[in-house]
Structures are given as structure tokens and as C-alpha cells.
Write an enzyme that holds these catalytic residues in place. Structure first.
Site: not given
Length: 292
Positions: A64, A67, A268
């Protein structure tokens, strides 16, 4: 002539663990020799790409947006085309580039697509493809676990977002760009490099991932229930027309807050405020659908 590809699949992504055999067989049918390497952590991904990718014709990554975000620095360094297998939950970079979620179609694009150079955003030295943000999205990224994404998919995003929205409080921030300081009371400040983020929301209706600029919006209202009324605008990228939404376009932004706040990039948490955002034009090559 057979091409060599460094292949990395995130086994923890929503579909990654079930796709290894299908991906390898599909690439071989397309005349691509995959060199499959395992990667155990986000921090190891870019160094692995630099070490192994220089001996390949391309780098293929299955996973996704998180990554792909972890791979960005390595891809920019070795200058090899990126093939994307959208095996994550949101897959916003793939959506921006017109790569469908169907695995077979994504493989066909890698085998017969064209190469496109795209921009990369940078926040405090960390690269991002889609959006980096402070506020609601960062809180969502902190609370959204890998297990929730794997188990519930996009529904997991929605459930967690409702929890975050229920407890959201506005914060004060300074947005600095082009020599001007904009003082803001906001629920979220988002800086977009690409077009899509958050599972299909649009940063700005005219945004492109190769226009060498960043698009910023700030949600400057106090009542969180207003978000519900604005959902359609976010899906079409027309939220900038609303009075409570500040929008800016530039090549560089700086965001300062009274206390350090986490910054979410492509799902993230990568740094915190104060944060400097910039764009690196045409930094990475990606294999995209061929022109009709």
C-alpha cells in the site's frame, strides 16, 4: 529480451501475503525475471532497494501507500522505474497514476506500460507521494492499527475516523509561504503532492503529481460535525470553494505549532512540527498505463 526486476511484496499488507505465487508467475509470463527479496521493516526497505535494485532493470513493489512511502528514498537514489502492485487498503498513489486495484491488470501495466516521471514531496527530509498532514489525519494514522486495516479494509478507516472526529479539537498553527505568515485555528493542515489521499479523497481538483507544486488546505472551523456536510466536496476536490477552508499553492511551506505535533505522510507518522514541506520535481520514474 528478458528484464530483471527486484520484487518486494509487503506480506503484512491487506492482500500481500496471498499474492506471492500469482505475482511471480504473472511476471514470468510477461518476460520479466523477478528477484524476490524479503524485507522485515520499514527502515530497511530503501537500503535494500539501493543495495539490490542497482542490478535490476526495474523495482516492483507490492503493498500500500505506506510501503511505497518507505521505498521512495531508495527509488530516487537508484533511478530505476517503479512498478506498482496495489495490494494495500487505500492505494492512493496507484489511483493517482491510473493503476487499477486488479492484480492481473496491474501486472499487465508493468509488462507493457510507459514510464512517467513524477514529483515527490518532502517533509523534514522525509519523502512522500500523496499527502503529508498535521491534525486529524495524523491522529487517524496513530490510532489505525495494521490489524484493523487487514481485517476491515476501508471500513476500518471509516470506523477509526469517526472515533478521531468525535474527540477532535482545533489547534493554532502558523502557515508560512512566499514570505507571508498565515495564522490559523484549524482541525487539519494537509499538504498534497499527488492527487488522491485517504482512500479516494482529492487534494485539489486540478492537482497533478508532476506539476512541480504542492497544494495546501487548512480546515478552519470549530464544529467537527461540519466535516459530514463537506464529505462530497472532499471526494471531488472542490472543498477550496468553502469559506472555512484555506487553500494555498506553492513549492514550499512551513508549519509551526505551539507544541510539537505529529506529521502523517502517506499514512505513516514520520516526523513532527515545526515542519518544512518542499517538492522534488520528476524525482522518481513509475510505470503507468500506456497512452491510448
Amino acid at each position: 529480451m528478458t528484464k530483471r526486476a527486484l520484487l518486494i511484496i509487503n506480506g503484512n499488507s491487506r492482500s500481500g501475503s496471498d499474492s506471492h505465487t500469482e505475482v511471480i508467475e504473472g511476471l514470468r509470463r510477461l518476460g520479466i525475471d523477478p528477484i524476490h527479496k524479503e524485507c522485515d521493516s520499514r527502515e530497511e526497505l530503501s537500503p535494500l532497494i539501493v543495495r539490490e535494485g542497482a542490478h535490476a532493470d526495474m523495482v516492483i513493489i507490492g503493498g500500500g501507500d505506506g510501503t511505497l512511502n518507505a521505498a521512495a528514498a531508495g527509488l530516487a537514489e537508484i533511478k530505476r522505474p517503479l512498478g506498482i502492485l496495489p495490494l494495500g487498503t487505500a492505494n492512493d498513489l496507484a489511483r493517482t497514476l491510473g493503476i487499477p486495484p486488479d492484480l492481473e491488470s496491474a501486472l499487465d501495466i508493468i509488462g507493457g506500460g510507459r514510464v512517467r516521471s513524477i514529483d515527490v514531496g518532502i517533509v523534514n527530509g522525509v519523502m512522500f507521494f500523496n499527502v503529508a498532514s498535521v491534525g486529524l489525519s495524523a491522529e487517524l494514522a496513530e490510532k489505525l492499527t495494521a490489524e484493523t486495516k487487514r481485517r476491515f479494509g476501508k471500513l476500518g478507516y471509516a470506523l477509526t475516523a469517526l472515533r478521531v472526529l468525535a474527540g477532535a479539537r482545533p489547534f493554532r498553527a502558523d502557515i508560512i509561504s512566499k514570505g507571508r505568515r498565515n495564522r490559523s485555528l484549524t482541525l487539519q493542515i494537509a499538504v498534497g503532492n499527488g492527487r488522491y489521499y485517504g482512500g479516494g479523497n482529492v487534494v485539489e481538483k486540478n492537482a497533478e503529481i508532476d506539476d512541480e507544486s504542492l497544494r495546501l488546505y487548512s480546515l478552519e472551523f470549530v464544529n467537527t460535525w461540519r466535516m459530514i456536510l463537506m464529505l462530497r466536496s472532499f471526494r471531488t476536490g472542490e472543498h477550496g470553494a468553502l469559506d472555512e477552508v484555506r487553500t494555498l499553492r506553492a513549492g514550499r511551506f512551513e508549519i509551526r505549532t505551539r507544541r510539537p505535533r505529529p506529521v502523517n505522510a502517506d499514512g505513516e507518522i514520520v516526523t513532527q512540527t515545526p515542519a518544512v514541506f518542499s517538492v522534488s520535481p520528476k524525482a522518481i520514474e513509475v510505470i503507468v498505463p500506456g497512452e491510448s
